[in-house]
Scaffold this motif. Structure first.
Motif, PDB file in Angstrom:
ATOM      1  N   MET A  19     -25.705  -3.357 -15.420  1.00 23.74           N
ATOM      2  CA  MET A  19     -25.958  -3.684 -14.081  1.00 23.74           C
ATOM      3  C   MET A  19     -26.866  -5.189 -14.050  1.00 23.74           C
ATOM      4  O   MET A  19     -26.558  -5.890 -13.083  1.00 23.74           O
ATOM      5  N   LYS A  20     -27.500  -5.462 -15.099  1.00 23.18           N
ATOM      6  CA  LYS A  20     -28.096  -6.838 -15.000  1.00 23.18           C
ATOM      7  C   LYS A  20     -27.009  -7.838 -15.288  1.00 23.18           C
ATOM      8  O   LYS A  20     -27.237  -8.939 -14.179  1.00 23.18           O
ATOM      9  N   LYS A  21     -26.126  -7.877 -16.015  1.00 21.49           N
ATOM     10  CA  LYS A  21     -25.159  -8.844 -16.136  1.00 21.49           C
ATOM     11  C   LYS A  21     -24.284  -8.857 -14.750  1.00 21.49           C
ATOM     12  O   LYS A  21     -23.972  -9.828 -14.409  1.00 21.49           O
ATOM     13  N   ALA A  22     -23.733  -7.767 -14.369  1.00 26.49           N
ATOM     14  CA  ALA A  22     -23.225  -7.773 -13.227  1.00 26.49           C
ATOM     15  C   ALA A  22     -23.837  -8.501 -11.898  1.00 26.49           C
ATOM     16  O   ALA A  22     -23.282  -9.009 -11.280  1.00 26.49           O
ATOM     17  N   ALA A  23     -25.185  -8.017 -11.696  1.00 26.24           N
ATOM     18  CA  ALA A  23     -25.952  -8.482 -10.654  1.00 26.24           C
ATOM     19  C   ALA A  23     -26.071 -10.143 -10.705  1.00 26.24           C
ATOM     20  O   ALA A  23     -26.211 -10.505  -9.762  1.00 26.24           O
ATOM     21  N   ALA A  24     -26.384 -10.556 -11.984  1.00 26.03           N
ATOM     22  CA  ALA A  24     -26.617 -11.976 -12.101  1.00 26.03           C
ATOM     23  C   ALA A  24     -25.430 -12.927 -11.779  1.00 26.03           C
ATOM     24  O   ALA A  24     -25.510 -14.033 -11.693  1.00 26.03           O
ATOM     25  N   ASN A  25     -24.413 -12.231 -12.067  1.00 25.98           N
ATOM     26  CA  ASN A  25     -22.956 -13.062 -11.857  1.00 25.98           C
ATOM     27  C   ASN A  25     -23.094 -13.578 -10.429  1.00 25.98           C
ATOM     28  O   ASN A  25     -22.846 -12.904  -9.356  1.00 25.98           O
ATOM     29  N   PRO A  26     -22.974 -14.966 -10.135  1.00 21.99           N
ATOM     30  CA  PRO A  26     -22.736 -15.444  -8.802  1.00 21.99           C
ATOM     31  C   PRO A  26     -21.524 -15.170  -8.283  1.00 21.99           C
ATOM     32  O   PRO A  26     -21.709 -14.839  -6.630  1.00 21.99           O
TER      33      PRO A  26
END
Length: 390
Positions: free
Chosen positions: A132-139
């Motif tokens: 979730m952290k990686k997905a949310a941080a993706n612009p």
């Protein structure tokens, strides 16, 4: 068989465990945590747990009450914990929409999960949170720092072994500068297939490293599989890792209402147990294939075996917070989020109260009325040692 007008006959989990204890222990080998939970459940609210005395504040009439076992796997001991936890949660939650996501792993991993519960459950928590952290941080998706509340469940409705994570994610997050709340779209901000691929990659990377480091016990029947990294990768990547996006909650109140009946569940509640004749147990379950409630009947030994699969390792936290919802960010990023959303943080109504005081607030006051004089209120007395009363 469908559960039409099926009612509980009064049978409880503790009764089933007690009546079948000798037979089950003679044919099954349990770990220390499982034995401890087994003994606690059958001893709950009996003389084995000791007692306390309630005293009337009017006539001084005394009543002896047996203590609860307070084991988190006991279906009798979760209500007060659940209510207090939910009240504390109100101070954590942000006044935004929430997404409910379920992370599961392929069935072929169940064996290595079961014999390495602490390590594999930790990997399941950290991998789903990292996803979730990686997905949310993706612009391209959200471009913000979000957080999540994760709850581990290990069972299905039929008590089969099915480890999975229920996760609640706020519909938005802090921008990279921490100066703005980035609001997510109506639909979930990351495509389900993208989450599935990220989760599979993150988890398998952690699993391979743990196997290479020799920190996991390998199931004997799958020794050839885990000894061959290429074969393990092929099996893992040919399967679709199911990620389920459930209903969206409109705000913190809906989340609290949902969590209040969900987070402190045990594998089976007494209300689902319909009857037992000493040889078999019948219980109500929901078949999600046709979305109907049915009745399942199992031999007592098999019923107990299935239940005991879900005893967690001692001291293992089944509810965890990550990202902006993590305890480390409680006084920093969470305060910033509340300010950006123009929302004041709440304080729990039960902060600092004892269990008895919480019950006084939750239950009908007449329950604590003295049965002797009918006027006074029964109050908490001094703890008494085990007096051997059956």
């Amino acid at each position: 068989m469908e559960a039409v007008n099926a009612r509980n006959s009064g049978a409880e989990l503790s009764d089933i465990l007690l009546l079948n204890k000798n037979a089950f222990f003679s044919h099954n080998k349990l770990c220390v945590d499982q034995i401890k939970a087994y003994e606690a459940i059958i001893g709950c609210r009996t003389s084995k747990m000791g007692s306390h005395t309630l005293v009337c504040d009017n006539c001084e009439h005394k009543k002896t009450c047996y203590n609860s076992c307070r084991n988190r796997h006991c279906p009798k001991c979760q209500y007060v914990k659940q209510v207090v936890w939910v009240e504390k949660l109100k101070a954590r939650l942000l006044p935004v929409r929430y997404f409910h996501i379920v992370f599961t792993v392929p069935e072929f991993l169940n064996s290595i999960f079961y014999i390495n519960q602490r390590e594999c459950y930790d990997m399941l928590f950290s991998s789903s949170a990292q996803t979730m952290k990686k997905a949310a941080a993706n612009p391209e998706f959200l471009g913000a720092e979000t957080g999540c509340l994760s709850v581990l469940h290990t069972w299905g409705q039929s008590l089969n072994y099915h480890p999975h994570i229920h996760m609640l994610v706020p519909a938005g997050g802090l921008d990279p500068d921490g100066m703005e709340w980035v609001k997510a779209n109506r639909k979930f901000f990351v495509p389900v297939k993208a989450i599935s691929k990220i989760f599979r990659g993150v988890f398998m990377d952690r699993l391979r490293k743990a196997i290479a480091a020799g920190s996991l016990n390998i199931p004997q029947k799958q020794s050839a599989l885990y000894a061959n990294p290429k074969k393990l990768n092929c099996l893992a990547y040919e399967k679709y890792w199911h990620i389920h996006i459930k209903k969206t909650f409109r705000g913190a109140n809906q989340v609290v209402s949902y969590l209040g009946r969900y987070t402190h569940r045990v594998a089976i509640s007494n209300s689902r147990i319909l009857d037992t004749d000493g040889k078999t147990v019948s219980f109500r379950w929901k078949d999600y294939r046709d979305n109907r409630h049915k009745v399942m009947e199992l031999p007592c030994g098999e019923f107990i075996r299935r239940f005991m699969q879900h005893i967690l390792p001692n001291g293992f936290y089944k509810i965890r917070y990550f990202g902006i919802l993590a305890p480390a960010n409680s006084r920093t990023k969470m305060n910033d989020c509340h300010c950006l959303l123009n929302q004041k943080r709440q304080v729990s109504h039960y902060e600092g109260l004892t269990t008895y005081e919480v019950l006084r607030k939750l239950l009908d006051e007449n329950i604590f009325r003295c049965t002797c004089c009918g006027k006074g209120t029964m109050g908490f007395g001094k703890p008494q040692p085990d007096n051997g009363i059956p």
